[in-house]
Design a protein around this motif. Structure first.
Motif, PDB file in Angstrom:
ATOM      1  N   THR A 122       0.827  -1.200   0.000  1.00 12.36           N
ATOM      2  CA  THR A 122       0.000   0.000   0.000  1.00 12.36           C
ATOM      3  C   THR A 122       0.868   1.258   0.000  1.00 12.36           C
ATOM      4  N   ASN A 123       1.884   1.257   0.904  1.00 10.78           N
ATOM      5  CA  ASN A 123       2.708   2.459   1.033  1.00 10.78           C
ATOM      6  C   ASN A 123       3.486   2.761  -0.234  1.00 10.78           C
ATOM      7  N   ARG A 124       3.914   1.701  -0.928  1.00  6.95           N
ATOM      8  CA  ARG A 124       4.707   1.935  -2.137  1.00  6.95           C
ATOM      9  C   ARG A 124       3.828   2.149  -3.354  1.00  6.95           C
ATOM     10  N   GLY A 125       2.511   2.022  -3.179  1.00 10.04           N
ATOM     11  CA  GLY A 125       1.606   2.286  -4.280  1.00 10.04           C
ATOM     12  C   GLY A 125       1.734   1.295  -5.427  1.00 10.04           C
ATOM     13  N   TYR A 126       1.958   0.020  -5.107  1.00  7.94           N
ATOM     14  CA  TYR A 126       2.092  -0.986  -6.160  1.00  7.94           C
ATOM     15  C   TYR A 126       0.740  -1.253  -6.806  1.00  7.94           C
ATOM     16  N   GLY A 127       0.750  -1.490  -8.119  1.00 12.68           N
ATOM     17  CA  GLY A 127      -0.442  -1.921  -8.821  1.00 12.68           C
ATOM     18  C   GLY A 127      -0.645  -3.414  -8.659  1.00 12.68           C
ATOM     19  N   LEU A 128      -1.575  -3.965  -9.434  1.00 10.73           N
ATOM     20  CA  LEU A 128      -1.920  -5.373  -9.267  1.00 10.73           C
ATOM     21  C   LEU A 128      -0.724  -6.276  -9.557  1.00 10.73           C
ATOM     22  N   PHE A 129      -0.090  -6.090 -10.731  1.00  9.13           N
ATOM     23  CA  PHE A 129       0.981  -7.013 -11.114  1.00  9.13           C
ATOM     24  C   PHE A 129       2.244  -6.780 -10.295  1.00  9.13           C
ATOM     25  N   GLN A 130       2.519  -5.504 -10.006  1.00  6.54           N
ATOM     26  CA  GLN A 130       3.660  -5.210  -9.141  1.00  6.54           C
ATOM     27  C   GLN A 130       3.482  -5.879  -7.787  1.00  6.54           C
ATOM     28  N   GLY A 131       2.246  -5.785  -7.261  1.00  8.47           N
ATOM     29  CA  GLY A 131       1.957  -6.394  -5.971  1.00  8.47           C
ATOM     30  C   GLY A 131       2.144  -7.902  -6.011  1.00  8.47           C
ATOM     31  N   LEU A 132       1.682  -8.516  -7.112  1.00 10.88           N
ATOM     32  CA  LEU A 132       1.824  -9.972  -7.213  1.00 10.88           C
ATOM     33  C   LEU A 132       3.299 -10.367  -7.273  1.00 10.88           C
ATOM     34  N   ALA A 133       4.093  -9.612  -8.060  1.00 10.24           N
ATOM     35  CA  ALA A 133       5.536  -9.905  -8.131  1.00 10.24           C
ATOM     36  C   ALA A 133       6.170  -9.750  -6.757  1.00 10.24           C
ATOM     37  N   PHE A 134       5.765  -8.700  -6.054  1.00 11.78           N
ATOM     38  CA  PHE A 134       6.273  -8.448  -4.706  1.00 11.78           C
ATOM     39  C   PHE A 134       5.936  -9.628  -3.789  1.00 11.78           C
ATOM     40  N   ALA A 135       4.687 -10.119  -3.883  1.00 11.99           N
ATOM     41  CA  ALA A 135       4.251 -11.210  -3.011  1.00 11.99           C
ATOM     42  C   ALA A 135       5.022 -12.487  -3.313  1.00 11.99           C
ATOM     43  N   VAL A 136       5.177 -12.795  -4.613  1.00 16.77           N
ATOM     44  CA  VAL A 136       5.894 -14.026  -4.968  1.00 16.77           C
ATOM     45  C   VAL A 136       7.361 -13.922  -4.523  1.00 16.77           C
ATOM     46  N   GLY A 137       7.950 -12.742  -4.750  1.00 18.09           N
ATOM     47  CA  GLY A 137       9.340 -12.553  -4.322  1.00 18.09           C
ATOM     48  C   GLY A 137       9.492 -12.707  -2.831  1.00 18.09           C
ATOM     49  N   ALA A 138       8.611 -12.074  -2.062  1.00 17.14           N
ATOM     50  CA  ALA A 138       8.687 -12.185  -0.608  1.00 17.14           C
ATOM     51  C   ALA A 138       8.506 -13.634  -0.173  1.00 17.14           C
ATOM     52  N   GLY A 139       7.568 -14.337  -0.832  1.00 17.02           N
ATOM     53  CA  GLY A 139       7.344 -15.739  -0.478  1.00 17.02           C
ATOM     54  C   GLY A 139       8.550 -16.597  -0.788  1.00 17.02           C
ATOM     55  N   LEU A 140       9.160 -16.361  -1.968  1.00 21.60           N
ATOM     56  CA  LEU A 140      10.368 -17.120  -2.319  1.00 21.60           C
ATOM     57  C   LEU A 140      11.495 -16.809  -1.332  1.00 21.60           C
ATOM     58  N   GLY A 141      11.589 -15.550  -0.925  1.00 22.71           N
ATOM     59  CA  GLY A 141      12.612 -15.181   0.047  1.00 22.71           C
ATOM     60  C   GLY A 141      12.412 -15.884   1.371  1.00 22.71           C
ATOM     61  N   LEU A 142      11.157 -15.945   1.827  1.00 22.76           N
ATOM     62  CA  LEU A 142      10.866 -16.664   3.073  1.00 22.76           C
ATOM     63  C   LEU A 142      11.215 -18.136   2.920  1.00 22.76           C
ATOM     64  N   THR A 143      10.860 -18.719   1.760  1.00 14.41           N
ATOM     65  CA  THR A 143      11.161 -20.133   1.530  1.00 14.41           C
ATOM     66  C   THR A 143      12.659 -20.364   1.561  1.00 14.41           C
ATOM     67  N   LEU A 144      13.403 -19.459   0.891  1.00 15.14           N
ATOM     68  CA  LEU A 144      14.867 -19.566   0.875  1.00 15.14           C
ATOM     69  C   LEU A 144      15.420 -19.563   2.301  1.00 15.14           C
ATOM     70  N   ALA A 145      14.972 -18.580   3.095  1.00 14.49           N
ATOM     71  CA  ALA A 145      15.466 -18.483   4.461  1.00 14.49           C
ATOM     72  C   ALA A 145      15.110 -19.732   5.256  1.00 14.49           C
ATOM     73  N   LEU A 146      13.873 -20.207   5.094  1.00 18.61           N
ATOM     74  CA  LEU A 146      13.431 -21.388   5.845  1.00 18.61           C
ATOM     75  C   LEU A 146      14.246 -22.615   5.466  1.00 18.61           C
ATOM     76  N   VAL A 147      14.470 -22.823   4.158  1.00 18.20           N
ATOM     77  CA  VAL A 147      15.170 -24.030   3.727  1.00 18.20           C
ATOM     78  C   VAL A 147      16.636 -23.985   4.144  1.00 18.20           C
ATOM     79  N   LEU A 148      17.268 -22.802   4.008  1.00 18.90           N
ATOM     80  CA  LEU A 148      18.657 -22.674   4.454  1.00 18.90           C
ATOM     81  C   LEU A 148      18.758 -22.991   5.937  1.00 18.90           C
ATOM     82  N   MET A 149      17.871 -22.375   6.706  1.00 17.46           N
ATOM     83  CA  MET A 149      17.883 -22.582   8.149  1.00 17.46           C
ATOM     84  C   MET A 149      17.691 -24.053   8.472  1.00 17.46           C
ATOM     85  N   ALA A 150      16.730 -24.706   7.803  1.00 20.59           N
ATOM     86  CA  ALA A 150      16.416 -26.096   8.124  1.00 20.59           C
ATOM     87  C   ALA A 150      17.578 -27.013   7.767  1.00 20.59           C
TER      88      ALA A 150
END
Lengths: 192, 339
Positions: A122-150
């Motif tokens: 919301t704060n960065r004013g992302y549109g629909l596709f920007q938001g989706l890219a942001f969400a997928v990137g954040a999710g992949l980042g969380l997955t990366l961190a989780l798998v490395l940690m595990a």
């Protein structure tokens, strides 16, 4: 297009939600004992983050225009209930997928990473596709961190860790070291 | 009981004579010329920094490590390597703290030698970079009186160091990144440029690395794949835009790439155990080094690239685990469900 790729990469490594912004630490600490579990947790995270991004975009564009003060409460309520409904639908239509995501879906609905994503977007004013890219990137980042940690935790289970550092203390230290390693990406892209 | 004629024991029966202390002390011996070169270039300050870092590394090994691990030389290596990554003008107590943190939180807490995930020396340096970003990036100018200290080495802990004479220089990478001037390749090869203690003399480090590879004390695949990746990636970038991106030779011999690729990435504990894993590991480091140097906020990224790939090592080991001869892949659960 390049813009979308950049948003995705930035959310994944440069501003990794867990290791650079310290959001979503509870699954990072709690569900990172096994690589398989961590991977499924990561998948569930991507799933919920994408739903979050969609909800936030819909709410921002069509509902909250005249009542921005209701933003946080409506994000929480709408995202949580939508994830519950989607979960029921998955349970009915695809039992295999439900087994894979299982208990994690309701667990992470109220996570700070989820709300964080909605508010950042919301704060960065992302549109629909920007938001989706942001969400997928954040999710992949969380997955990366989780798998490395595990994978690190599985290896250090066989190590002769001193008794005062065993368990959560060691997990905290690994998390700190990982975060130090991710600091190298700070400012990536800003100097171009 | 007299000595029995027939001794029965489990294998192995033939021993190569290599042991952990022997390998470690050999590595320390190969580090001596590099330390000597750093003293030649930076004067007594270099020796002081190295000493402080080694002392800091030995302290936790002595008091918290298991008995007998002080003599195996691994903590000395950590200390010397950390010292080589620091600028000569740094206050000594910071170097000491870095060595202490690296060994205590990078190694002892994981259970000692052989069980750490991250390279202790690099973890110590990353800690220093996060804690004291200004002293660790203040480089002295080259030349001048050899006996003079290159900065306020004796600053008291938690006091701000005095600026001795204000003669600071910039590293070749910093020059390239922030002022867009390049350095002579010859200077880079010999090491007469400004920088950290061990990130100057590339040729010497390469020779020591060749010796270690010949003794099989380091896996040559790791530096080879790092160099190859850096050469190819930066070569392509250089062809695309020669003004903005420096050539492969500059990338190879500037900064800490030589020291990192030969002494830090090849740390036996924190590198993958399989040969394909080593190629992947090295390629990842090379790629990240170029990415951070070219597009990152910092001029140098070798340390972070190696630390980042260290974190991947357990995962790489798991993925590249060789198949047991004759074994088959177990059927996946989804295939079972369909059957």
């Amino acid at each position: 297009m390049g813009d979308l790729v950049w948003i995705l990469l930035s959310a994944m490594v440069v501003n990794n939600f867990t290791l650079a912004l310290f959001l979503g630490l509870c699954p990072f600490m709690g569900v990172s004992a096994r690589v398989e579990t961590a991977l499924r947790m990561g998948l569930a995270n991507i799933f919920v983050l994408v739903i979050t991004s969609l909800c936030a975009w819909l709410l921002n564009s069509f509902v909250l225009e005249h009542a921005p003060f209701l933003r946080i409460i409506s994000f929480i309520v709408v995202i949580a209930s939508l994830v519950q409904i989607v979960e029921m639908a998955i349970k009915k239509f695809s039992p295999v997928l439900f087994q894979q995501l299982g208990i994690f879906l309701p667990l992470i609905t109220t996570n700070c990473a989820i709300l964080g994503l909605a508010i950042f977007q919301t704060n960065r004013g992302y549109g629909l596709f920007q938001g989706l890219a942001f969400a997928v990137g954040a999710g992949l980042g969380l997955t990366l961190a989780l798998v490395l940690m595990a994978s690190i935790r599985e290896d250090s289970e066989r190590a002769t860790v001193p008794s005062l550092a065993r368990g959560t203390a060691l997990v905290m230290i690994i998390a700190g070291s990982l975060s130090l390693a991710f600091m190298g990406f700070a400012g990536l892209g800003s100097a171009t | 009981m007299s000595d029995p004629k027939l001794r029965i024991s489990a294998s192995p029966y033939l021993l190569g004579g290599d042991s952990t202390p022997r390998i470690m002390w050999t590595v320390v011996a190969t580090l001596v010329p590099i330390v000597a070169a750093s003293v030649w270039f930076f004067g007594p300050s270099a020796l002081l920094i190295q000493g402080a870092a080694v002392l800091g590394a030995l302290l936790p090994e002595r008091f918290a490590g298991r008995r007998g691990t002080l003599g195996d030389g691994s903590a000395v290596i950590t200390g010397v390597l950390l010292g080589l990554t620091l600028p000569p003008g740094m206050p000594l107590w910071m170097a000491f703290l870095g060595g202490f943190f690296g060994v205590a939180f990078g190694k002892i807490i994981f259970g000692g030698l052989g069980q750490n995930v991250f390279n202790p020396a690099l973890l110590g340096r990353a800690f220093l970079q996060a804690a004291f970003p200004v002293p660790i990036t203040t480089w002295p100018a080259t030349g001048g009186d050899w006996w003079a200290l290159r900065g306020d080495n004796f600053a008291l802990p938690l006091m701000s160091p005095q600026v001795v004479d204000g003669s600071t220089g910039a590293t070749p990478l910093g020059l390239h990144k922030f002022e867009n001037t390049s350095s002579e390749i010859g200077d880079l090869l010999i090491g007469s440029t400004s920088g950290s203690l061990g990130e100057t003399c590339g040729v010497l480090i390469l020779l020591c690395g060749l010796f270690l590879a010949w003794k099989n004390y380091l896996n040559w695949r790791i530096p080879a794949s790092i160099f190859l990746t850096v050469i190819v990636f930066s070569g392509v970038l250089n062809l695309v835009d020669g003004e903005r991106y420096p050539g492969p030779l500059f990338m190879l011999f500037s900064g800490g790439l030589m020291l990192g690729a030969i002494y830090m990435a090849t740390d036996m504990v924190t590198s993958p155990t399989t040969h394909p894993g080593c190629w992947i590991f090295g390629a990842g480091i090379g790629f990240l080094v170029v990415v951070i140097r070219m597009w990152g906020g910092l001029p140098e990224g070798v340390m972070y690239a190696i630390l980042f790939m260290n974190a991947f090592v357990p995962f790489i080991n798991r993925v590249t685990r060789p198949r047991v001869f004759g074994a088959r892949k177990p059927p996946t659960p989804s295939a079972e469900a369909k059957a």
